[in-house]
Design an enzyme around this catalytic site. Structure first.
Site, PDB file in Angstrom:
ATOM      1  N   LYS A   1     -48.935 -70.883-121.643  1.00 50.30           N
ATOM      2  CA  LYS A   1     -47.542 -70.440-121.772  1.00 50.30           C
ATOM      3  C   LYS A   1     -46.730 -70.737-120.510  1.00 50.30           C
ATOM      4  O   LYS A   1     -45.610 -71.232-120.609  1.00 50.30           O
ATOM      5  CB  LYS A   1     -47.470 -68.931-122.062  1.00 50.30           C
TER       6      LYS A   1
ATOM      7  N   ARG B   1     -45.222 -58.321-125.517  1.00 50.47           N
ATOM      8  CA  ARG B   1     -46.670 -58.201-125.693  1.00 50.47           C
ATOM      9  C   ARG B   1     -47.047 -57.054-126.616  1.00 50.47           C
ATOM     10  O   ARG B   1     -48.232 -56.868-126.895  1.00 50.47           O
ATOM     11  CB  ARG B   1     -47.315 -57.974-124.334  1.00 50.47           C
TER      12      ARG B   1
ATOM     13  N   ARG C   1     -58.873 -71.466-113.486  1.00 48.31           N
ATOM     14  CA  ARG C   1     -57.671 -71.050-112.747  1.00 48.31           C
ATOM     15  C   ARG C   1     -58.051 -70.022-111.675  1.00 48.31           C
ATOM     16  O   ARG C   1     -57.528 -70.052-110.556  1.00 48.31           O
ATOM     17  CB  ARG C   1     -56.634 -70.465-113.716  1.00 48.31           C
TER      18      ARG C   1
ATOM     19  N   ARG D   1     -55.320 -65.261-108.331  1.00 44.69           N
ATOM     20  CA  ARG D   1     -55.234 -64.199-109.347  1.00 44.69           C
ATOM     21  C   ARG D   1     -56.567 -63.506-109.555  1.00 44.69           C
ATOM     22  O   ARG D   1     -57.512 -64.083-110.091  1.00 44.69           O
ATOM     23  CB  ARG D   1     -54.723 -64.787-110.665  1.00 44.69           C
TER      24      ARG D   1
ATOM     25  N   ARG E   1     -58.905 -58.958-121.433  1.00 50.34           N
ATOM     26  CA  ARG E   1     -57.499 -59.354-121.666  1.00 50.34           C
ATOM     27  C   ARG E   1     -57.350 -59.980-123.049  1.00 50.34           C
ATOM     28  O   ARG E   1     -56.354 -59.764-123.735  1.00 50.34           O
ATOM     29  CB  ARG E   1     -57.026 -60.322-120.579  1.00 50.34           C
TER      30      ARG E   1
HETATM   31  P1  AMP Z   1     -49.707 -62.751-117.411  1.00 46.82           P
HETATM   32  O1  AMP Z   1     -49.283 -63.373-116.130  1.00 46.82           O
HETATM   33  O2  AMP Z   1     -48.669 -62.912-118.504  1.00 46.82           O
HETATM   34  O3  AMP Z   1     -51.077 -63.201-117.855  1.00 46.82           O
HETATM   35  O4  AMP Z   1     -49.814 -61.181-117.147  1.00 46.82           O
HETATM   36  C1  AMP Z   1     -50.739 -60.649-116.214  1.00 46.82           C
HETATM   37  C2  AMP Z   1     -50.883 -59.155-116.441  1.00 46.82           C
HETATM   38  O5  AMP Z   1     -49.602 -58.531-116.221  1.00 46.82           O
HETATM   39  C3  AMP Z   1     -51.288 -58.731-117.836  1.00 46.82           C
HETATM   40  O6  AMP Z   1     -52.702 -58.752-118.015  1.00 46.82           O
HETATM   41  C4  AMP Z   1     -50.709 -57.316-117.899  1.00 46.82           C
HETATM   42  O7  AMP Z   1     -51.516 -56.424-117.149  1.00 46.82           O
HETATM   43  C5  AMP Z   1     -49.404 -57.463-117.142  1.00 46.82           C
HETATM   44  N1  AMP Z   1     -48.282 -57.844-118.040  1.00 46.82           N
HETATM   45  C6  AMP Z   1     -47.574 -59.012-118.028  1.00 46.82           C
HETATM   46  N2  AMP Z   1     -46.619 -59.028-118.962  1.00 46.82           N
HETATM   47  C7  AMP Z   1     -46.726 -57.837-119.616  1.00 46.82           C
HETATM   48  C8  AMP Z   1     -46.042 -57.253-120.717  1.00 46.82           C
HETATM   49  N3  AMP Z   1     -45.043 -57.909-121.352  1.00 46.82           N
HETATM   50  N4  AMP Z   1     -46.396 -56.012-121.110  1.00 46.82           N
HETATM   51  C9  AMP Z   1     -47.395 -55.343-120.477  1.00 46.82           C
HETATM   52  N5  AMP Z   1     -48.102 -55.836-119.460  1.00 46.82           N
HETATM   53  C10 AMP Z   1     -47.776 -57.072-119.010  1.00 46.82           C
END
Ligand code: AMP
Length: 191
Positions: free
Chosen positions: A14, A89, A128, A134, A146
């Site tokens: 994404k 989400r 990654r 990360r 996740r």
């Molecule tokens: P991402 O970078 O999109 O993979 O997000 C990393 C982490 O941030 C996720 O595993 C969640 O803990 C948190 N996170 C990111 N976006 C959201 C969202 N829209 N709602 C809830 N938690 C989020």
């Protein structure tokens, strides 16, 4: 305005594809994951609370991310459109996004759903994790958690958009270029 949701499991590409679409269509890219990581870097109270959940692969509360999105929309009043990455989400987030966009006289045009199988996701994320900072990409059990959280809490968001005839499935296991071409073909249909 052209407002797109780039949807898919963690590791489906994404972020990469949102950057590509942003460049091609002059959209504002909003990644809630990136916004949260910035809060952590800045050591804000919100960031410190969010980190505890993110490190376990759990979602942060809806109200927190909806508040962030609302400020970003307000800060980009003249945008040609937005590309949402990692948001919504949950169905509650999708409903809140619809309400915020309606207030601004606009709506989501399409949810582009990147499909990648679980084993390919785990492989990509571990790769990654080895090359980025990360923490949530370094441990296979957190990655699998996740994906589980995605299946249980996030997948219903695709049904939410499908019910409005606004979800398109995109195969996401090809190269970055191949997947981008498939995405562009869909976006061209919306213009
Ligand atoms: P991402 O970078 O999109 O993979 O997000 C990393 C982490 O941030 C996720 O595993 C969640 O803990 C948190 N996170 C990111 N976006 C959201 C969202 N829209 N709602 C809830 N938690 C989020």
């Amino acid at each position: 305005m052209l407002n797109l949701v780039l949807f898919g499991p963690p590791g489906s590409g994404k972020g990469t594809q949102a950057d590509n679409l942003k460049a091609k269509y002059n959209l504002v890219h909003i990644s809630t994951g990136d916004l949260l990581r910035q809060e952590i870097k800045d050591q804000t109270a919100l960031g410190l609370e969010a980190k505890k959940l993110m490190d376990q692969g759990l979602l942060v509360p809806d109200a927190v991310v909806i508040g962030m999105i609302s400020s970003k929309l307000d800060a980009n009043k003249n945008a040609a459109g937005f590309i949402f990455d990692g948001f919504p989400r949950t169905v509650a987030q999708a409903e809140a996004l619809d309400a915020l966009l309606t207030e601004k006289g606009t709506a989501i045009a399409q949810c582009l759903f990147l499909h990648v199988g679980e084993e390919a996701l785990v492989k990509r994320l571990l790769h990654r994790g080895a090359t980025s900072s990360r923490a949530d990409d370094r441990d296979e059990s957190i990655i699998r958690n996740r994906v589980k959280v995605y299946r249980e809490q996030t997948l219903p968001v695709a049904d939410y958009y499908a019910a409005e005839n606004k979800s398109t499935d995109i195969p996401g296991e090809g190269t970055i270029e191949e997947t981008f071409e498939l995405l562009v073909a869909q976006v061209e249909k919306l213009k």
